[in-house]
Write a protein that holds these residues in place. Structure first.
Motif, PDB file in Angstrom:
ATOM      1  N   TYR A  57      22.760   4.670  33.132  1.00  0.00           N
ATOM      2  CA  TYR A  57      23.963   5.143  32.852  1.00  0.00           C
ATOM      3  C   TYR A  57      25.071   3.873  32.883  1.00  0.00           C
ATOM      4  CZ  TYR A  57      28.083   7.971  33.031  1.00  0.00           C
ATOM      5  OH  TYR A  57      29.657   8.427  32.661  1.00  0.00           O
ATOM      6  N   MET A  58      24.691   3.288  34.462  1.00  0.00           N
ATOM      7  CA  MET A  58      25.675   2.070  34.648  1.00  0.00           C
ATOM      8  C   MET A  58      25.491   0.931  33.634  1.00  0.00           C
ATOM      9  SD  MET A  58      25.710   1.984  38.752  1.00  0.00           S
ATOM     10  CE  MET A  58      23.832   2.087  39.035  1.00  0.00           C
ATOM     11  N   ARG A  59      24.299   0.705  33.197  1.00  0.00           N
ATOM     12  CA  ARG A  59      24.080  -0.287  32.241  1.00  0.00           C
ATOM     13  C   ARG A  59      24.946   0.175  30.834  1.00  0.00           C
ATOM     14  NH1 ARG A  59      17.940  -0.922  33.563  1.00  0.00           N
ATOM     15  NH2 ARG A  59      18.016  -2.569  35.118  1.00  0.00           N
ATOM     16  N   ARG A  60      24.883   1.305  30.439  1.00  0.00           N
ATOM     17  CA  ARG A  60      25.547   1.714  29.497  1.00  0.00           C
ATOM     18  C   ARG A  60      27.105   1.594  29.516  1.00  0.00           C
ATOM     19  NH1 ARG A  60      25.513   7.365  26.065  1.00  0.00           N
ATOM     20  NH2 ARG A  60      26.675   6.581  24.609  1.00  0.00           N
ATOM     21  N   VAL A  61      27.542   1.712  30.603  1.00  0.00           N
ATOM     22  CA  VAL A  61      28.994   1.575  30.862  1.00  0.00           C
ATOM     23  C   VAL A  61      29.230   0.058  31.004  1.00  0.00           C
ATOM     24  CG1 VAL A  61      30.657   1.810  32.810  1.00  0.00           C
ATOM     25  CG2 VAL A  61      29.335   3.692  32.316  1.00  0.00           C
ATOM     26  N   ILE A  62      28.630  -0.880  31.593  1.00  0.00           N
ATOM     27  CA  ILE A  62      28.698  -2.277  31.588  1.00  0.00           C
ATOM     28  C   ILE A  62      28.766  -2.715  30.112  1.00  0.00           C
ATOM     29  CG2 ILE A  62      27.687  -4.400  32.294  1.00  0.00           C
ATOM     30  CD1 ILE A  62      26.535  -3.047  34.744  1.00  0.00           C
ATOM     31  N   LYS A  63      27.724  -2.264  29.395  1.00  0.00           N
ATOM     32  CA  LYS A  63      27.467  -2.723  28.098  1.00  0.00           C
ATOM     33  C   LYS A  63      28.737  -2.392  27.081  1.00  0.00           C
ATOM     34  CE  LYS A  63      24.682  -2.379  23.796  1.00  0.00           C
ATOM     35  NZ  LYS A  63      23.590  -1.527  23.431  1.00  0.00           N
ATOM     36  N   GLU A  64      29.297  -0.910  27.302  1.00  0.00           N
ATOM     37  CA  GLU A  64      30.408  -0.658  26.447  1.00  0.00           C
ATOM     38  C   GLU A  64      31.631  -1.352  26.969  1.00  0.00           C
ATOM     39  OE1 GLU A  64      32.719   1.713  23.987  1.00  0.00           O
ATOM     40  OE2 GLU A  64      30.341   1.912  24.119  1.00  0.00           O
ATOM     41  N   LEU A  65      31.970  -1.730  28.041  1.00  0.00           N
ATOM     42  CA  LEU A  65      32.838  -2.494  28.637  1.00  0.00           C
ATOM     43  C   LEU A  65      32.944  -4.079  28.125  1.00  0.00           C
ATOM     44  CD1 LEU A  65      33.471  -1.192  32.317  1.00  0.00           C
ATOM     45  CD2 LEU A  65      34.966  -0.681  30.547  1.00  0.00           C
ATOM     46  N   ALA A  66      31.547  -4.371  28.012  1.00  0.00           N
ATOM     47  CA  ALA A  66      31.570  -5.975  27.589  1.00  0.00           C
ATOM     48  C   ALA A  66      31.725  -6.026  26.177  1.00  0.00           C
ATOM     49  CB  ALA A  66      30.286  -6.347  27.906  1.00  0.00           C
ATOM     50  N   GLU A  67      31.523  -4.910  25.308  1.00  0.00           N
ATOM     51  CA  GLU A  67      31.123  -5.124  23.826  1.00  0.00           C
ATOM     52  C   GLU A  67      32.651  -4.816  23.230  1.00  0.00           C
ATOM     53  OE1 GLU A  67      28.268  -2.817  22.462  1.00  0.00           O
ATOM     54  OE2 GLU A  67      26.619  -4.398  22.810  1.00  0.00           O
ATOM     55  N   SER A  68      33.576  -3.838  23.927  1.00  0.00           N
ATOM     56  CA  SER A  68      34.996  -3.483  23.408  1.00  0.00           C
ATOM     57  C   SER A  68      35.940  -3.694  24.196  1.00  0.00           C
ATOM     58  CB  SER A  68      34.635  -2.089  22.899  1.00  0.00           C
ATOM     59  OG  SER A  68      34.596  -1.050  24.105  1.00  0.00           O
ATOM     60  N   GLU A  69      37.126  -3.308  23.566  1.00  0.00           N
ATOM     61  CA  GLU A  69      38.219  -3.485  24.339  1.00  0.00           C
ATOM     62  C   GLU A  69      38.609  -2.097  24.558  1.00  0.00           C
ATOM     63  OE1 GLU A  69      40.040  -5.972  25.529  1.00  0.00           O
ATOM     64  OE2 GLU A  69      38.625  -7.155  25.004  1.00  0.00           O
ATOM     65  N   TYR A  70      38.153  -1.281  25.277  1.00  0.00           N
ATOM     66  CA  TYR A  70      38.187   0.338  25.753  1.00  0.00           C
ATOM     67  C   TYR A  70      39.453   0.160  26.296  1.00  0.00           C
ATOM     68  CZ  TYR A  70      36.950   4.844  27.206  1.00  0.00           C
ATOM     69  OH  TYR A  70      36.982   6.263  27.173  1.00  0.00           O
ATOM     70  N   SER A  71      40.253   1.252  25.724  1.00  0.00           N
ATOM     71  CA  SER A  71      41.692   1.420  26.471  1.00  0.00           C
ATOM     72  C   SER A  71      41.472   2.218  27.679  1.00  0.00           C
ATOM     73  CB  SER A  71      42.390   2.131  25.348  1.00  0.00           C
ATOM     74  OG  SER A  71      41.925   3.625  25.023  1.00  0.00           O
ATOM     75  N   GLY A  72      40.534   3.047  27.913  1.00  0.00           N
ATOM     76  CA  GLY A  72      40.568   3.874  29.049  1.00  0.00           C
ATOM     77  C   GLY A  72      39.282   3.138  30.114  1.00  0.00           C
ATOM     78  N   GLU A  73      39.609   1.716  30.294  1.00  0.00           N
ATOM     79  CA  GLU A  73      38.396   0.946  30.883  1.00  0.00           C
ATOM     80  C   GLU A  73      38.350   1.544  32.284  1.00  0.00           C
ATOM     81  OE1 GLU A  73      38.402  -3.424  32.666  1.00  0.00           O
ATOM     82  OE2 GLU A  73      38.545  -3.274  30.516  1.00  0.00           O
ATOM     83  N   LYS A  74      39.582   2.017  33.084  1.00  0.00           N
ATOM     84  CA  LYS A  74      39.610   2.240  34.395  1.00  0.00           C
ATOM     85  C   LYS A  74      38.945   3.749  34.628  1.00  0.00           C
ATOM     86  CE  LYS A  74      43.351  -0.502  36.194  1.00  0.00           C
ATOM     87  NZ  LYS A  74      44.082  -0.648  37.072  1.00  0.00           N
ATOM     88  N   ASN A  75      39.085   4.683  33.648  1.00  0.00           N
ATOM     89  CA  ASN A  75      38.497   5.859  33.513  1.00  0.00           C
ATOM     90  C   ASN A  75      36.895   5.858  33.406  1.00  0.00           C
ATOM     91  OD1 ASN A  75      38.351   8.558  33.641  1.00  0.00           O
ATOM     92  ND2 ASN A  75      38.525   8.477  31.192  1.00  0.00           N
ATOM     93  N   LEU A  76      36.410   4.715  32.589  1.00  0.00           N
ATOM     94  CA  LEU A  76      34.984   4.539  32.392  1.00  0.00           C
ATOM     95  C   LEU A  76      34.381   4.205  33.521  1.00  0.00           C
ATOM     96  CD1 LEU A  76      32.672   4.760  30.194  1.00  0.00           C
ATOM     97  CD2 LEU A  76      33.244   2.737  29.505  1.00  0.00           C
ATOM     98  N   LEU A  77      34.962   3.045  34.146  1.00  0.00           N
ATOM     99  CA  LEU A  77      34.540   2.425  35.480  1.00  0.00           C
ATOM    100  C   LEU A  77      34.469   3.637  36.597  1.00  0.00           C
ATOM    101  CD1 LEU A  77      36.327  -1.065  35.594  1.00  0.00           C
ATOM    102  CD2 LEU A  77      33.616  -0.669  35.561  1.00  0.00           C
ATOM    103  N   LEU A  78      35.580   4.434  36.741  1.00  0.00           N
ATOM    104  CA  LEU A  78      35.321   5.291  37.575  1.00  0.00           C
ATOM    105  C   LEU A  78      34.359   6.417  37.429  1.00  0.00           C
ATOM    106  CD1 LEU A  78      37.017   6.773  40.023  1.00  0.00           C
ATOM    107  CD2 LEU A  78      38.545   7.933  38.676  1.00  0.00           C
ATOM    108  N   GLN A  79      34.187   6.897  36.103  1.00  0.00           N
ATOM    109  CA  GLN A  79      32.963   7.744  35.929  1.00  0.00           C
ATOM    110  C   GLN A  79      31.584   7.135  36.168  1.00  0.00           C
ATOM    111  OE1 GLN A  79      33.336   8.838  31.629  1.00  0.00           O
ATOM    112  NE2 GLN A  79      35.284   9.755  32.036  1.00  0.00           N
ATOM    113  N   GLY A  80      31.439   5.938  35.922  1.00  0.00           N
ATOM    114  CA  GLY A  80      30.328   5.314  36.296  1.00  0.00           C
ATOM    115  C   GLY A  80      29.879   5.301  37.826  1.00  0.00           C
TER     116      GLY A  80
END
Length: 111
Positions: A57-80
């Motif tokens: 799960y954490m690897r997926r979050v890391i990959k998602e953050l590295a590959e895109s300019e995700y607008s809800g970055e803090k939310n995704l980090l918090l969920q992880g």
């Protein structure tokens, strides 16, 4: 969906551990072998498997953050981080590999 499954898993493991503690005490009092009830069985396997789930799960979050300019970055980090914490509590800690992935997630949060 995953959150509900983790909640059910946590309740199941906690209930099993509570039941096991009472059973061990009764078995010990009656001089019945009880060592087989320790964490080396199914509960231990569930906890180890949950660490694998947390790593992925954490690897997926890391990959998602590295590959895109995700607008809800803090939310995704918090969920992880929340998910990793729940698994940490369930498993009774992280193994070395999971600690490393969590540190990688922490570095992304800083940077």
């Amino acid at each position: 969906m995953i959150k509900r499954q983790i909640c059910r898993l946590e309740r199941s493991v906690n209930n099993t551990e509570r039941t096991r503690e009472g059973t061990i005490k009764r078995y010990r009092d009656l001089q019945i072998p009880w060592q087989w009830l320790l964490d080396t069985g199914l509960v231990g396997q569930i906890k180890l498997s949950s660490l694998t789930l947390a790593r992925e799960y954490m690897r997926r979050v890391i990959k998602e953050l590295a590959e895109s300019e995700y607008s809800g970055e803090k939310n995704l980090l918090l969920q992880g981080a929340r998910f990793a914490y729940r698994i940490h509590q369930l498993a009774g800690g992280f193994d070395a590999e999971t600690i490393q992935v969590f540190q990688d997630l922490k570095e992304i949060a800083k940077g």
